[in-house]
Design an enzyme around this catalytic site. Sequence first.
Site, PDB file in Angstrom:
ATOM      1  N   ASN A 224       0.807  -1.230   0.000  1.00 23.96           N
ATOM      2  CA  ASN A 224       0.000   0.000   0.000  1.00 23.96           C
ATOM      3  C   ASN A 224       0.841   1.282   0.000  1.00 23.96           C
ATOM      4  O   ASN A 224       0.467   2.271  -0.591  1.00 23.96           O
ATOM      5  CB  ASN A 224      -1.004  -0.001   1.164  1.00 23.96           C
ATOM      6  CG  ASN A 224      -0.338   0.004   2.515  1.00 23.96           C
ATOM      7  OD1 ASN A 224       0.771  -0.516   2.673  1.00 23.96           O
ATOM      8  ND2 ASN A 224      -0.984   0.571   3.495  1.00 23.96           N
ATOM      9  N   LYS A 247      11.579  -8.744   1.816  1.00 22.24           N
ATOM     10  CA  LYS A 247      10.644  -9.315   0.848  1.00 22.24           C
ATOM     11  C   LYS A 247       9.455  -8.372   0.708  1.00 22.24           C
ATOM     12  O   LYS A 247       8.488  -8.417   1.463  1.00 22.24           O
ATOM     13  CB  LYS A 247      10.134 -10.683   1.301  1.00 22.24           C
ATOM     14  CG  LYS A 247       9.426 -11.405   0.151  1.00 22.24           C
ATOM     15  CD  LYS A 247       8.288 -12.285   0.594  1.00 22.24           C
ATOM     16  CE  LYS A 247       6.999 -11.560   0.839  1.00 22.24           C
ATOM     17  NZ  LYS A 247       6.396 -10.915  -0.344  1.00 22.24           N
ATOM     18  N   PRO A 248       9.538  -7.484  -0.278  1.00 20.47           N
ATOM     19  CA  PRO A 248       8.407  -6.580  -0.515  1.00 20.47           C
ATOM     20  C   PRO A 248       7.261  -7.355  -1.139  1.00 20.47           C
ATOM     21  O   PRO A 248       7.445  -8.487  -1.613  1.00 20.47           O
ATOM     22  CB  PRO A 248       8.975  -5.564  -1.508  1.00 20.47           C
ATOM     23  CG  PRO A 248      10.462  -5.807  -1.544  1.00 20.47           C
ATOM     24  CD  PRO A 248      10.670  -7.235  -1.169  1.00 20.47           C
ATOM     25  N   ASP A 249       6.087  -6.746  -1.161  1.00 20.64           N
ATOM     26  CA  ASP A 249       4.944  -7.400  -1.792  1.00 20.64           C
ATOM     27  C   ASP A 249       5.182  -7.567  -3.288  1.00 20.64           C
ATOM     28  O   ASP A 249       5.784  -6.700  -3.944  1.00 20.64           O
ATOM     29  CB  ASP A 249       3.675  -6.570  -1.559  1.00 20.64           C
ATOM     30  CG  ASP A 249       2.437  -7.342  -1.975  1.00 20.64           C
ATOM     31  OD1 ASP A 249       1.873  -8.046  -1.122  1.00 20.64           O
ATOM     32  OD2 ASP A 249       2.048  -7.262  -3.165  1.00 20.64           O
ATOM     33  N   SER A 299      -1.483  -7.763   6.936  1.00 27.37           N
ATOM     34  CA  SER A 299      -2.799  -8.039   7.529  1.00 27.37           C
ATOM     35  C   SER A 299      -2.651  -8.776   8.860  1.00 27.37           C
ATOM     36  O   SER A 299      -1.639  -9.440   9.124  1.00 27.37           O
ATOM     37  CB  SER A 299      -3.626  -8.886   6.564  1.00 27.37           C
ATOM     38  OG  SER A 299      -2.985 -10.125   6.372  1.00 27.37           O
ATOM     39  N   GLU A 320       3.063  -4.941  12.454  1.00 32.29           N
ATOM     40  CA  GLU A 320       2.265  -3.730  12.183  1.00 32.29           C
ATOM     41  C   GLU A 320       1.089  -4.180  11.337  1.00 32.29           C
ATOM     42  O   GLU A 320       1.256  -4.479  10.159  1.00 32.29           O
ATOM     43  CB  GLU A 320       3.103  -2.705  11.412  1.00 32.29           C
ATOM     44  CG  GLU A 320       4.464  -2.390  12.011  1.00 32.29           C
ATOM     45  CD  GLU A 320       4.378  -1.517  13.246  1.00 32.29           C
ATOM     46  OE1 GLU A 320       3.286  -0.983  13.527  1.00 32.29           O
ATOM     47  OE2 GLU A 320       5.395  -1.392  13.951  1.00 32.29           O
ATOM     48  N   LEU A 321      -0.107  -4.219  11.925  1.00 37.17           N
ATOM     49  CA  LEU A 321      -1.213  -4.926  11.263  1.00 37.17           C
ATOM     50  C   LEU A 321      -2.376  -3.999  10.921  1.00 37.17           C
ATOM     51  O   LEU A 321      -2.210  -2.787  10.842  1.00 37.17           O
ATOM     52  CB  LEU A 321      -1.647  -6.085  12.165  1.00 37.17           C
ATOM     53  CG  LEU A 321      -0.496  -6.994  12.633  1.00 37.17           C
ATOM     54  CD1 LEU A 321      -0.998  -8.074  13.585  1.00 37.17           C
ATOM     55  CD2 LEU A 321       0.244  -7.611  11.461  1.00 37.17           C
ATOM     56  N   CYS A 354      -3.195   1.807   6.509  1.00 33.91           N
ATOM     57  CA  CYS A 354      -3.501   1.131   7.776  1.00 33.91           C
ATOM     58  C   CYS A 354      -4.114   2.084   8.782  1.00 33.91           C
ATOM     59  O   CYS A 354      -4.952   1.688   9.580  1.00 33.91           O
ATOM     60  CB  CYS A 354      -2.244   0.496   8.336  1.00 33.91           C
ATOM     61  SG  CYS A 354      -0.891   1.666   8.542  1.00 33.91           S
ATOM     62  N   GLU A 452     -11.984  -4.719   8.519  1.00 34.31           N
ATOM     63  CA  GLU A 452     -11.272  -3.699   7.749  1.00 34.31           C
ATOM     64  C   GLU A 452     -11.628  -3.835   6.264  1.00 34.31           C
ATOM     65  O   GLU A 452     -11.520  -4.920   5.698  1.00 34.31           O
ATOM     66  CB  GLU A 452      -9.763  -3.918   7.942  1.00 34.31           C
ATOM     67  CG  GLU A 452      -8.906  -2.863   7.284  1.00 34.31           C
ATOM     68  CD  GLU A 452      -7.406  -3.180   7.416  1.00 34.31           C
ATOM     69  OE1 GLU A 452      -7.040  -4.363   7.300  1.00 34.31           O
ATOM     70  OE2 GLU A 452      -6.629  -2.241   7.632  1.00 34.31           O
TER      71      GLU A 452
END
Length: 583
Positions: A224, A247-249, A299, A320-321, A354, A452
């Site tokens: 995001n 490891k990025p998305d 998530s 961090e969710l 977030c 969410e």
Amino acid sequence: MSFTAQAVNLSAPPALTKHPDVSNLSVGYSGVVSETRVTYSRPMSAQHPSPAGGSFVGGPPDPEHDPTASYALAPSVTAALTRRVLATSGETVEVRSPLDGAPLAHIPQSSDADVEEAFVRARRAQVLWARTSLDERAAMLLRLHDLVLDRQDEIIDLIVWESGKARKHAFDEPLHIALTARYYARTAHRHLDTRRALGVVPGLTRVEVNRIPKGVVGIISPWNYPFTMALCDGLPALLAGNAVVAKPDAQTMLSALLGAELLEQAGFPRDLWQVVAGPGPQVGTAIIGRADYVCFTGSTATGRLVAQGCADRLIGCSLELGGKNPLLVLRDADLEKAAEGAVRAAFSNAGQLCVSMERLFVADQVYDRFVERFVARTEAMTLGSSLDWGNDMGSLISQDQLDTVVAHVEDAVAKGARVVTGGKARPDLGPYFYEPTILEGVTPDMTCFGRETFGPVIALYRFHDEADAVARANAGEYGLNASIYSQDGARARELASQIRCGTVNINEAFGATFGSIDSPMGGMRESGMGRRQGSEGILRYTESQSVATQRLIRFAPMLGMSDEAYAKVMTANLRLMKKLGRA
Ligand code: NAD
């Protein structure tokens, strides 16, 4: 109701220019060179315009199979970035821009053996790195600060291409990295210097507490905020003497790889920051199996798996969710300010943030006047896909995100909620656009009541007394961010202390806490464990080590003293220390 739609270049007649080949130009990573600005890309009108009617049936041409098609970004540019992925499997995954579906790059995929190799290299680099001085490391962070500001145009272009967000929301990313780099560079000694602690025997026990780097930190980040989420947590890790395997998305590798490139240009050794790519369950798990500490952002569902993996190995992690963040408008709020803030709170980055707000509690006494202002400001927003400034909201990132948003709104409407404004997908603007949406009448049986959405959807609720508003804000499992609008600062701070969220912003949406890097940021309850930013954001990457040097006496009977006499002396000593006020 009308949103100003700026379908800008996508719906304009295409100027079918061939993508310029910049391989011979020494313009860094730039894809297009213009007199005034160096950017990555061709103008958005150049290729892959949205077909009439706006839907992307079949998608734009794929350059891999269609020689007349072209990538949105110069392949020479993206190749320089993707070469940084440690991957030998030969497999690649294509990524496309959410703006118009145009292909961006093929991302090499890392195998388990590649992740292993990344850790071997990172460990080797870390040993040398831990011997560099703190001042040298801090100086590199300050160089990164300057680089990120100097090259913000190309960073932002890339973020926009990859994520589809509005330019003004992409700007927040280099901004956040610059703030983080400067903060940790300037406070390095405060957090990391060896400090003296009280010794058990005053004057005779000297105690020092050292901060030892954990070793190699695994960083798993979401899509995001693809530039800052991939980088920001790694800066304190490096400063504290660690190496990183990131490891990025999968959807936003290029922005993360540009971050790795900038780190190297700022002076950090190349091997200190390894980047691997691939599906989370495989590559993420491979990282958790090898790291000395894991920093995860994503998530709550995945965070739980990460925590379990780390628990098995007895390593630490920070999580961090997600959130279902509440905004409270008290009866004495400045309603114009509150409405302006609520628009940013709910619709920044199309709600894929977030800390953005999805629940808006408004005092009865001002409800109608506030809602009128909030709706008017929402309907005046400009939506569109463009590399230029001017849009208030861009695209969602993917079909998955769009499906979730559509499902949440349809479910709410089917169960009796009212759409105050918005509530529709906008394929005329791009494949994944959705209008900023305000709902009324959302009840606990609706999915979007407690889950969410992570999209541009906010539910309005009335409250009469503030205790009730706080109780409802605290309901549910999340506890990430909250916001209170009131002209009585003291009252708002008092209410903030009752809210079970890791950050509370007063008269601001989220920027006040998120931008104040000296204060910790993170979630309570199912919104996370641990904190980024501030001391906690860097000390998590260290082990504390206490070194005590004892002089003259020992902790055992001396000079022929019996055990009983020794116990008496020690008891008298304890009583004396208490009398003297010693901790
Ligand atoms: P996600 O959990 O699906 O993915 C996040 C990352 O985890 C990705 O890199 C993914 O590849 C990886 N991953 C997936 N499965 C994994 C596994 N089994 N093991 C290890 N790694 C795995 O989250 P998302 O949908 O990409 O991101 C959106 C979520 O992130 C939202 O809930 C949002 O609130 C949250 N978020 C939180 C913060 C924060 O600071 N609290 C910041 C940004 C996003």
